[in-house]
Motif scaffolding. Structure first.
Motif, PDB file in Angstrom:
ATOM      1  N   ALA A 189       0.844  -1.201   0.000  1.00  0.00           N
ATOM      2  CA  ALA A 189       0.000   0.000   0.000  1.00  0.00           C
ATOM      3  C   ALA A 189       0.877   1.247   0.000  1.00  0.00           C
ATOM      4  O   ALA A 189       1.815   1.346   0.798  1.00  0.00           O
ATOM      5  N   ARG A 235      -6.768   0.794  -4.672  1.00  0.00           N
ATOM      6  CA  ARG A 235      -6.365   0.807  -3.262  1.00  0.00           C
ATOM      7  C   ARG A 235      -7.216  -0.145  -2.418  1.00  0.00           C
ATOM      8  O   ARG A 235      -6.690  -0.804  -1.512  1.00  0.00           O
ATOM      9  N   ASP A 236      -8.496  -0.216  -2.712  1.00  0.00           N
ATOM     10  CA  ASP A 236      -9.388  -1.029  -1.890  1.00  0.00           C
ATOM     11  C   ASP A 236      -9.768  -2.367  -2.544  1.00  0.00           C
ATOM     12  O   ASP A 236     -10.672  -3.046  -2.069  1.00  0.00           O
ATOM     13  N   TRP A 237      -9.104  -2.733  -3.612  1.00  0.00           N
ATOM     14  CA  TRP A 237      -9.396  -4.000  -4.264  1.00  0.00           C
ATOM     15  C   TRP A 237      -8.865  -5.160  -3.420  1.00  0.00           C
ATOM     16  O   TRP A 237      -7.848  -5.054  -2.738  1.00  0.00           O
ATOM     17  N   SER A 238      -9.528  -6.305  -3.528  1.00  0.00           N
ATOM     18  CA  SER A 238      -9.034  -7.511  -2.865  1.00  0.00           C
ATOM     19  C   SER A 238      -7.860  -8.076  -3.658  1.00  0.00           C
ATOM     20  O   SER A 238      -7.693  -7.802  -4.857  1.00  0.00           O
TER      21      SER A 238
END
Length: 286
Positions: free
Chosen positions: A53, A67-70
């Protein structure tokens, strides 16, 4: 797939490693990330692959922030090949390559016939089809590297991110790999130390120094004598070989000039010491 980054930054233990990087890799481009050891290439690739990150900025795939993807969602779009990836176990080569199908399978379901066909095709593309049943620990370093590349190909990703994929490969397999990557319709971003390979096979080069991208463009625009001297501290120039392929000609490393020192003043030699030892009189002298 298009990969973009805006203001990307990351630090390790308070030390900036990647500093304000902006980049745009178009769908289907083959782009080499070049720069000296320790300039941040590996860290930048891991940020772009979603494995780390960022502290600042954002990465986007086709304009969508990741950024928030699995991890599973990212793995269905991007495959990442590290410089060195060891295994504690000793599986078959085909099973290692089959890990590339993991993002597409249910947790408790084994490989399907389609998965096996994709793995076989990936092994064939890197010339390892005859070694599919071999144990992992029986492979050479170059064969293991090719197996990891086959694993990435088995993911059938939209983009391949590769950190020094030519490590451990002999000359033939380096050329075969670069030809494979230059012909694919996937987006390819790879870190390379071999500047001649980068110039010959890549559409565009990104030059990195001290965590920043300092140049971007065609090989002729990036591999200038000034950039090579400032970034790599070598006297070199881009030329062409006999078949007309671009290649680097190295004249030698740049060395800092040796400072001139004033000659030492000459002094008169010190006088030889005289002996003060007294000798006894010779015996038998009248």
């Amino acid at each position: 797939m298009r990969i973009t980054a805006e203001g990307l930054g990351w630090s390790a233990a308070g030390t900036p490693v990647v500093r304000g990087v902006d980049l745009d890799v178009a769908a289907g481009e083959t782009v080499a990330l070049i720069g000296p050891n320790g300039c941040g290439k590996s860290s930048l690739l891991r940020l772009l692959a979603g494995l780390r990150a960022p502290d600042a900025g954002a990465v986007r795939y086709d304009g969508l922030p990741v950024r928030d993807w699995s991890a599973r969602r990212i793995a269905r779009r991007v495959a990442f090949v590290e410089q060195d990836c060891g295994l504690d176990t000793d599986p078959r080569v085909a099973d290692v390559v089959g890990l590339g199908r993991t993002p597409f399978r249910d947790r408790w379901r084994g490989p399907s016939d389609t998965d096996r066909a994709i793995v076989d095709a990936a092994l064939d593309r890197v010339g390892l089809d005859a070694l599919a049943e071999r144990s992992w620990k029986s492979l050479s370093g170059g064969e293991r590297q090719r197996a990891h590349i086959a694993r990435a190909l088995a993911q059938q990703p939209y983009a391949l991110l590769m950190d020094e994929p030519t490590n451990h490969l002999d000359v033939k397999h380096r050329l075969e790999l670069m030809e494979l990557l230059s012909r694919t319709d996937q987006t390819v971003l790879l870190a390379l130390h071999d500047l001649s390979l980068a110039a010959r096979y890549c559409d565009r080069l990104l030059l990195m120094r001290a965590g920043r991208l300092v140049a971007s463009g065609s090989p002729a625009e990036v591999l200038t004598p000034a950039h090579l001297a400032e970034t790599f501290e070598v006297d070199a120039e881009l030329s062409t070989d006999r078949p007309g392929h671009p290649t680097l000609v190295y004249h030698g490393p740049l060395r800092a000039p040796t400072p001139r020192t004033a000659p030492a003043s000459r002094t008169a030699p010190a006088p030889r010491p005289t002996s003060t030892t007294r000798t006894s009189p010779r015996q038998g002298t009248p």
